[in-house]
Design a protein around this motif. Structure first.
Motif, mmCIF file in Angstrom:
data_model
loop_
_atom_site.group_PDB
_atom_site.id
_atom_site.type_symbol
_atom_site.label_atom_id
_atom_site.label_comp_id
_atom_site.label_asym_id
_atom_site.label_seq_id
_atom_site.Cartn_x
_atom_site.Cartn_y
_atom_site.Cartn_z
ATOM 1 N N PHE A 1 0.801 -1.221 0.000
ATOM 2 C CA PHE A 1 0.000 0.000 0.000
ATOM 3 C C PHE A 1 0.837 1.276 0.000
ATOM 4 N N ALA B 1 1.645 1.633 -3.521
ATOM 5 C CA ALA B 1 0.459 2.149 -4.209
ATOM 6 C C ALA B 1 0.338 3.658 -4.011
ATOM 7 N N ASP B 2 0.644 4.139 -2.806
ATOM 8 C CA ASP B 2 0.626 5.584 -2.541
ATOM 9 C C ASP B 2 1.658 6.302 -3.409
ATOM 10 N N THR C 1 0.489 6.417 -6.989
ATOM 11 C CA THR C 1 -0.576 7.421 -7.104
ATOM 12 C C THR C 1 0.023 8.810 -7.144
ATOM 13 N N ARG D 1 -8.298 3.426 1.162
ATOM 14 C CA ARG D 1 -7.885 4.485 0.224
ATOM 15 C C ARG D 1 -7.571 3.969 -1.180
ATOM 16 N N HIS D 2 -7.368 2.655 -1.320
ATOM 17 C CA HIS D 2 -7.074 2.068 -2.632
ATOM 18 C C HIS D 2 -8.129 1.056 -3.078
ATOM 19 N N ARG D 3 -9.192 0.941 -2.326
ATOM 20 C CA ARG D 3 -10.203 -0.069 -2.640
ATOM 21 C C ARG D 3 -10.935 0.205 -3.952
ATOM 22 N N ARG E 1 -9.471 0.858 -6.673
ATOM 23 C CA ARG E 1 -8.604 0.398 -7.767
ATOM 24 C C ARG E 1 -9.116 -0.913 -8.342
ATOM 25 N N ASP F 1 -6.352 7.615 -10.499
ATOM 26 C CA ASP F 1 -7.241 8.449 -9.695
ATOM 27 C C ASP F 1 -7.627 9.652 -10.529
#
Length: 105
Positions: free
Chosen positions: A47, A50-51, A54, A74-76, A78, A104
């Motif tokens: 995660f 993933a941040d 992003t 916060r990534h659900r 995706r 996003d």
């Protein structure tokens, strides 16, 4: 197997990272067009990676045997490619993600 499949399809380069730290270092120094993340990489979650993706506006999706509940809120949103998956499904997700559907916005 994924790397070989993508190279056979004409990808110029496919980079496989075995830890989130290795991947974060790589995206800090290289241009990345798209990423495929497993929820767990090298025993850690992805995660933070993933941040970072992003933040750099790099499109990505998750490929996991777990459902959406395994992904932080916060990534659900995706895309999630469920394991096991076929080459056709992988290609479909890559095309959609690189067309901007995995970003996003």
């Amino acid at each position: 197997m994924i790397e070989d499949f993508l190279l056979d399809l004409g990808a110029a380069e496919v980079i496989t990272c075995v830890t989130p730290g290795e991947a974060e270092a790589m995206i800090g120094t290289r241009s990345v067009n798209c990423a495929i993340l497993d929820v767990k990489i090298g025993g850690a979650d992805s995660f933070g990676l993933a941040d970072a993706l992003t933040h750099r506006d790099v499109p990505f999706f998750f490929a996991t045997a777990s459902g959406p509940e395994a992904i932080v809120e916060r990534h659900r949103h995706r895309p999630i490619l469920a394991k096991p998956f076929s080459n056709a499904q992988l290609l479909e997700f890559l095309h959609a993600t690189m067309a901007g559907q995995g970003r996003d916005r």
